[in-house]
Design a protein around this motif. Sequence first.
Motif, PDB file in Angstrom:
ATOM      1  N   GLY A  44      32.924  -1.485 -11.318  1.00  0.00           N
ATOM      2  CA  GLY A  44      33.352  -2.590 -10.477  1.00  0.00           C
ATOM      3  C   GLY A  44      32.184  -3.231  -9.747  1.00  0.00           C
ATOM      4  N   HIS A  45      31.273  -2.400  -9.230  1.00  0.00           N
ATOM      5  CA  HIS A  45      30.104  -2.933  -8.528  1.00  0.00           C
ATOM      6  C   HIS A  45      29.209  -3.723  -9.483  1.00  0.00           C
ATOM      7  CE1 HIS A  45      30.670  -1.332  -4.526  1.00  0.00           C
ATOM      8  NE2 HIS A  45      30.962  -0.132  -5.022  1.00  0.00           N
ATOM      9  N   LYS A  46      29.013  -3.193 -10.676  1.00  0.00           N
ATOM     10  CA  LYS A  46      28.183  -3.892 -11.666  1.00  0.00           C
ATOM     11  C   LYS A  46      28.818  -5.220 -12.061  1.00  0.00           C
ATOM     12  CE  LYS A  46      26.527  -3.484 -16.434  1.00  0.00           C
ATOM     13  NZ  LYS A  46      26.513  -2.628 -17.648  1.00  0.00           N
ATOM     14  N   HIS A  47      30.090  -5.187 -12.394  1.00  0.00           N
ATOM     15  CA  HIS A  47      30.774  -6.415 -12.816  1.00  0.00           C
ATOM     16  C   HIS A  47      30.920  -7.401 -11.664  1.00  0.00           C
ATOM     17  CE1 HIS A  47      32.739  -3.760 -16.151  1.00  0.00           C
ATOM     18  NE2 HIS A  47      31.539  -4.177 -16.492  1.00  0.00           N
ATOM     19  N   GLY A  48      31.118  -6.890 -10.454  1.00  0.00           N
ATOM     20  CA  GLY A  48      31.207  -7.769  -9.296  1.00  0.00           C
ATOM     21  C   GLY A  48      29.907  -8.516  -9.060  1.00  0.00           C
TER      22      GLY A  48
END
Length: 393
Positions: free
Chosen positions: A331-335
């Motif tokens: 989620g952090h990477k995609h965010g």
Amino acid sequence: MALVNILHMTIGHEDSSYAKNSLLQETVIQKAIPFLNHSIKGIASRDILLDGCFKVADLGCGSSRNTLLVASNIIDIVIEVCKENNHKPPQFQVCLNDLFGNDFNNLFKLLPEFYAKLKTEKGENVGPCIVSAVPGSFYGRLFPDKSLHLVHSSFSVHWLSQVPEGIENNTLNIYPAKTSPPNVFQAYAKQFRIDFTNFLNLRSKEIVRGGCMILTFLGRSFADPTSDDNCSLWEQLAQSLQDMVKEWPGSAPAKSNLFTTSTYYDLLQGLVRESDLNSFNLPLYYPCVDEVRDVIKNEGSFSLDNLTVFQVNWDPQDTDYTNTNDSIELGHKHGRNAAKHVRAVTEPLLTSHFGNSIDIDALFKKFGKHLAEHLANKKTRHLNIVISLTKNE
């Protein structure tokens, strides 16, 4: 300042530029190739390719390599169709259109490589290809009567000609959101109907009889305008701006003797006034399929040949279309990745409204975190609508 003088993608080649963050648009362009193929074959069946020069316009072309990718795709398809029908390939005139602030200079720098590749791959199998720029809004006339065979536009028609009027009560939101009053949804829908009707009417004057348009733009899955694929992305950006409002010293204690004047105003740099947030709304609209069909039918200049929808992840580097939510790490990477793509298309609008003092880096860092939290709970995706239209007899 008029929207046509403000709206453009982030120029240059920095990490936050559109040139470095346009994979989402490239993905959408590639998915629309079958529609281009079908439309060009339709044009060939009406002998329009025999006119000697095939004239194409790419509206809202942007300033990355994607622009010339579109031109290359069209030329490849036309040559293949001519070969199948034992026709000599035509000459090509490719007109690249975008608003006045678009980085056309970057496109011009890409042309030598484009021409060299065309000559190497096609040789004598293709006539001259002339590429030119046509700056201006596609909500006004751009070309002479009956001068175009094919109009292409990708990721542009969801931009409105202006922010809808009468939405001053959309406070703390920047787009129709789940908390927006009903009149906000109505105003945005009305502005889309006006703009898309105008767009079709103008293009009907510029396209030859039997010519085609391929349009790809963002939409929503349901008639309900509060659906996640309509609201959620921009709700997260609005929340990020609200976070910066809460950090504004004026919303806490007033200036006191604890601060020197210079120190106090240094604290204000990069933050956001609530009044500025309340007066900011994005000139965007994501229509549902029925709205698109209704405008095309009511305007009457074009026949709708095909309409389809497909989804793309907010982070275009994310190829997982199975899971309904991200892990915290993903989620952090995609965010972060999704925030960079949104920044590339919104930064000029934000700095124009909030001023150059807004801390854009801080804003989009917050935005990336909000997106990560959302994606860990629910993996919302962009819905893209692709339509192919033929100019009526």
